[in-house]
Design a protein around this motif. Structure first.
Motif, PDB file in Angstrom:
ATOM      1  N   LEU A 102      24.089  -2.223 -38.151  1.00 23.41           N
ATOM      2  CA  LEU A 102      25.160  -1.774 -37.256  1.00 23.41           C
ATOM      3  C   LEU A 102      24.887  -0.357 -36.756  1.00 23.41           C
ATOM      4  CD1 LEU A 102      27.651  -3.765 -37.064  1.00 23.41           C
ATOM      5  CD2 LEU A 102      28.948  -1.889 -38.028  1.00 23.41           C
ATOM      6  N   ASP A 103      24.519   0.531 -37.660  1.00 23.64           N
ATOM      7  CA  ASP A 103      24.219   1.919 -37.296  1.00 23.64           C
ATOM      8  C   ASP A 103      23.000   2.004 -36.384  1.00 23.64           C
ATOM      9  OD1 ASP A 103      26.370   2.717 -38.849  1.00 23.64           O
ATOM     10  OD2 ASP A 103      25.124   3.263 -40.580  1.00 23.64           O
ATOM     11  N   ARG A 104      22.002   1.203 -36.682  1.00 25.01           N
ATOM     12  CA  ARG A 104      20.791   1.208 -35.849  1.00 25.01           C
ATOM     13  C   ARG A 104      21.102   0.720 -34.433  1.00 25.01           C
ATOM     14  NH1 ARG A 104      14.932  -1.427 -37.467  1.00 25.01           N
ATOM     15  NH2 ARG A 104      13.796  -0.560 -35.685  1.00 25.01           N
ATOM     16  N   ALA A 105      21.945  -0.307 -34.334  1.00 23.06           N
ATOM     17  CA  ALA A 105      22.331  -0.815 -33.013  1.00 23.06           C
ATOM     18  C   ALA A 105      23.069   0.261 -32.215  1.00 23.06           C
ATOM     19  CB  ALA A 105      23.191  -2.065 -33.157  1.00 23.06           C
ATOM     20  N   LYS A 106      23.939   1.010 -32.885  1.00 23.65           N
ATOM     21  CA  LYS A 106      24.701   2.077 -32.212  1.00 23.65           C
ATOM     22  C   LYS A 106      23.796   3.178 -31.691  1.00 23.65           C
ATOM     23  CE  LYS A 106      28.983   1.412 -34.779  1.00 23.65           C
ATOM     24  NZ  LYS A 106      29.878   1.958 -35.801  1.00 23.65           N
ATOM     25  N   ALA A 107      22.617   3.336 -32.287  1.00 26.38           N
ATOM     26  CA  ALA A 107      21.684   4.381 -31.863  1.00 26.38           C
ATOM     27  C   ALA A 107      21.024   4.058 -30.519  1.00 26.38           C
ATOM     28  CB  ALA A 107      20.621   4.592 -32.933  1.00 26.38           C
ATOM     29  N   TYR A 108      21.074   2.799 -30.115  1.00 24.48           N
ATOM     30  CA  TYR A 108      20.512   2.392 -28.824  1.00 24.48           C
ATOM     31  C   TYR A 108      21.597   2.480 -27.754  1.00 24.48           C
ATOM     32  CZ  TYR A 108      16.241   0.452 -30.874  1.00 24.48           C
ATOM     33  OH  TYR A 108      15.038   0.295 -31.523  1.00 24.48           O
ATOM     34  N   THR A 109      21.373   3.310 -26.751  1.00 21.92           N
ATOM     35  CA  THR A 109      22.351   3.411 -25.660  1.00 21.92           C
ATOM     36  C   THR A 109      22.430   2.108 -24.871  1.00 21.92           C
ATOM     37  OG1 THR A 109      20.681   4.363 -24.194  1.00 21.92           O
ATOM     38  CG2 THR A 109      22.085   5.912 -25.417  1.00 21.92           C
ATOM     39  N   GLU A 110      21.399   1.293 -24.939  1.00 23.45           N
ATOM     40  CA  GLU A 110      21.381   0.016 -24.227  1.00 23.45           C
ATOM     41  C   GLU A 110      22.313  -1.015 -24.851  1.00 23.45           C
ATOM     42  OE1 GLU A 110      17.750   2.285 -23.594  1.00 23.45           O
ATOM     43  OE2 GLU A 110      18.672   1.566 -25.433  1.00 23.45           O
ATOM     44  N   VAL A 111      22.668  -0.836 -26.122  1.00 17.57           N
ATOM     45  CA  VAL A 111      23.508  -1.809 -26.831  1.00 17.57           C
ATOM     46  C   VAL A 111      24.977  -1.474 -26.620  1.00 17.57           C
ATOM     47  CG1 VAL A 111      24.113  -2.785 -29.081  1.00 17.57           C
ATOM     48  CG2 VAL A 111      21.719  -2.293 -28.543  1.00 17.57           C
ATOM     49  N   THR A 112      25.685  -2.436 -26.069  1.00 15.19           N
ATOM     50  CA  THR A 112      27.111  -2.285 -25.757  1.00 15.19           C
ATOM     51  C   THR A 112      28.000  -2.596 -26.944  1.00 15.19           C
ATOM     52  OG1 THR A 112      26.601  -2.990 -23.507  1.00 15.19           O
ATOM     53  CG2 THR A 112      28.900  -3.045 -24.148  1.00 15.19           C
ATOM     54  N   ASP A 113      27.578  -3.586 -27.754  1.00 13.24           N
ATOM     55  CA  ASP A 113      28.425  -4.035 -28.850  1.00 13.24           C
ATOM     56  C   ASP A 113      27.566  -4.757 -29.878  1.00 13.24           C
ATOM     57  OD1 ASP A 113      30.741  -4.546 -30.313  1.00 13.24           O
ATOM     58  OD2 ASP A 113      31.783  -5.550 -28.670  1.00 13.24           O
ATOM     59  N   TYR A 114      28.147  -5.007 -31.035  1.00 11.70           N
ATOM     60  CA  TYR A 114      27.491  -5.724 -32.124  1.00 11.70           C
ATOM     61  C   TYR A 114      28.511  -6.702 -32.690  1.00 11.70           C
ATOM     62  CZ  TYR A 114      24.742  -6.333 -36.432  1.00 11.70           C
ATOM     63  OH  TYR A 114      23.990  -6.848 -37.463  1.00 11.70           O
ATOM     64  N   ILE A 115      28.188  -7.987 -32.632  1.00 12.98           N
ATOM     65  CA  ILE A 115      29.089  -8.980 -33.220  1.00 12.98           C
ATOM     66  C   ILE A 115      28.289  -9.886 -34.151  1.00 12.98           C
ATOM     67  CG2 ILE A 115      30.790  -8.920 -31.357  1.00 12.98           C
ATOM     68  CD1 ILE A 115      29.628 -11.486 -30.272  1.00 12.98           C
ATOM     69  N   THR A 116      28.986 -10.432 -35.135  1.00 14.23           N
ATOM     70  CA  THR A 116      28.315 -11.310 -36.086  1.00 14.23           C
ATOM     71  C   THR A 116      28.492 -12.767 -35.670  1.00 14.23           C
ATOM     72  OG1 THR A 116      30.263 -11.261 -37.511  1.00 14.23           O
ATOM     73  CG2 THR A 116      28.486  -9.733 -38.048  1.00 14.23           C
ATOM     74  N   LYS A 117      27.471 -13.539 -36.002  1.00 17.40           N
ATOM     75  CA  LYS A 117      27.508 -14.975 -35.755  1.00 17.40           C
ATOM     76  C   LYS A 117      28.545 -15.591 -36.668  1.00 17.40           C
ATOM     77  CE  LYS A 117      22.624 -15.352 -34.558  1.00 17.40           C
ATOM     78  NZ  LYS A 117      21.327 -15.895 -34.974  1.00 17.40           N
ATOM     79  N   PRO A 118      29.110 -16.699 -36.288  1.00 16.97           N
ATOM     80  CA  PRO A 118      28.857 -17.457 -35.067  1.00 16.97           C
ATOM     81  C   PRO A 118      29.677 -16.934 -33.888  1.00 16.97           C
ATOM     82  CG  PRO A 118      30.429 -18.641 -36.423  1.00 16.97           C
ATOM     83  CD  PRO A 118      30.039 -17.397 -37.186  1.00 16.97           C
ATOM     84  N   LEU A 119      29.156 -17.183 -32.706  1.00 18.89           N
ATOM     85  CA  LEU A 119      29.895 -16.889 -31.485  1.00 18.89           C
ATOM     86  C   LEU A 119      31.054 -17.875 -31.394  1.00 18.89           C
ATOM     87  CD1 LEU A 119      29.823 -15.080 -28.947  1.00 18.89           C
ATOM     88  CD2 LEU A 119      28.506 -16.890 -27.817  1.00 18.89           C
ATOM     89  N   SER A 120      32.160 -17.430 -30.851  1.00 15.23           N
ATOM     90  CA  SER A 120      33.327 -18.308 -30.700  1.00 15.23           C
ATOM     91  C   SER A 120      34.005 -18.009 -29.364  1.00 15.23           C
ATOM     92  CB  SER A 120      34.322 -18.070 -31.837  1.00 15.23           C
ATOM     93  OG  SER A 120      34.840 -16.757 -31.758  1.00 15.23           O
ATOM     94  N   ILE A 121      34.882 -18.891 -28.960  1.00 14.05           N
ATOM     95  CA  ILE A 121      35.624 -18.670 -27.720  1.00 14.05           C
ATOM     96  C   ILE A 121      36.474 -17.417 -27.845  1.00 14.05           C
ATOM     97  CG2 ILE A 121      37.441 -19.582 -26.213  1.00 14.05           C
ATOM     98  CD1 ILE A 121      36.157 -22.331 -26.533  1.00 14.05           C
TER      99      ILE A 121
END
Length: 134
Positions: A102-121
């Protein structure tokens, strides 16, 4: 859903996950076109070959993939010189619940959000509300 996106790209090495995500996105009505790639390399090539009008509005990116993982993809994505590339919202879609990821994803300006699987409606509704509703 208030805004329909032109294209969503899914990058995940799991065919079943890509199939399920495609069905969920279709049912949500958020996108006209859904493109899937089993490797980050194929997705990068697709992005590089596309004209600005054909780039995805939203990209779901898995972290743990062979050959090129999600972090490697992001490092290569940064190097692409496309005018409209900055308009692509990247959401990490991962089974990882580690704070380190999660922290590593936040370090990328290209990443808008982080969600965990599974994807849902309901997650698609949330994504639309948080990132696309005008």
């Amino acid at each position: 859903m208030s805004k329909q996106l032109k294209r969503i790209m899914i990058i995940d090495d799991d065919d079943v996950n890509n199939f399920l995500c495609t069905k969920i996105i279709s049912k949500s009505g958020l996108a006209c076109d859904i493109e899937t790639h089993l490797t980050g390399i194929a997705a990068l090539q697709s992005i590089q070959d596309a004209n600005a009008a054909d780039l995805p509005d939203l990209l779901f990116l898995d972290i743990n993939m062979p050959v090129m993982n999600g972090w490697d993809f992001l490092d290569e994505f940064k190097k692409i010189k496309l005018d409209k590339k900055e308009g692509i919202k990247i959401i990490m879609l991962s089974s990882s619940i580690y704070q380190k990821d999660l922290d590593r994803a936040k370090a990328y300006t290209e990443v808008t959000d982080y969600i965990t699987k599974p994807l849902s409606i309901s997650k698609m509704v949330e994504i639309n509300e948080n990132h696309f509703k005008k």
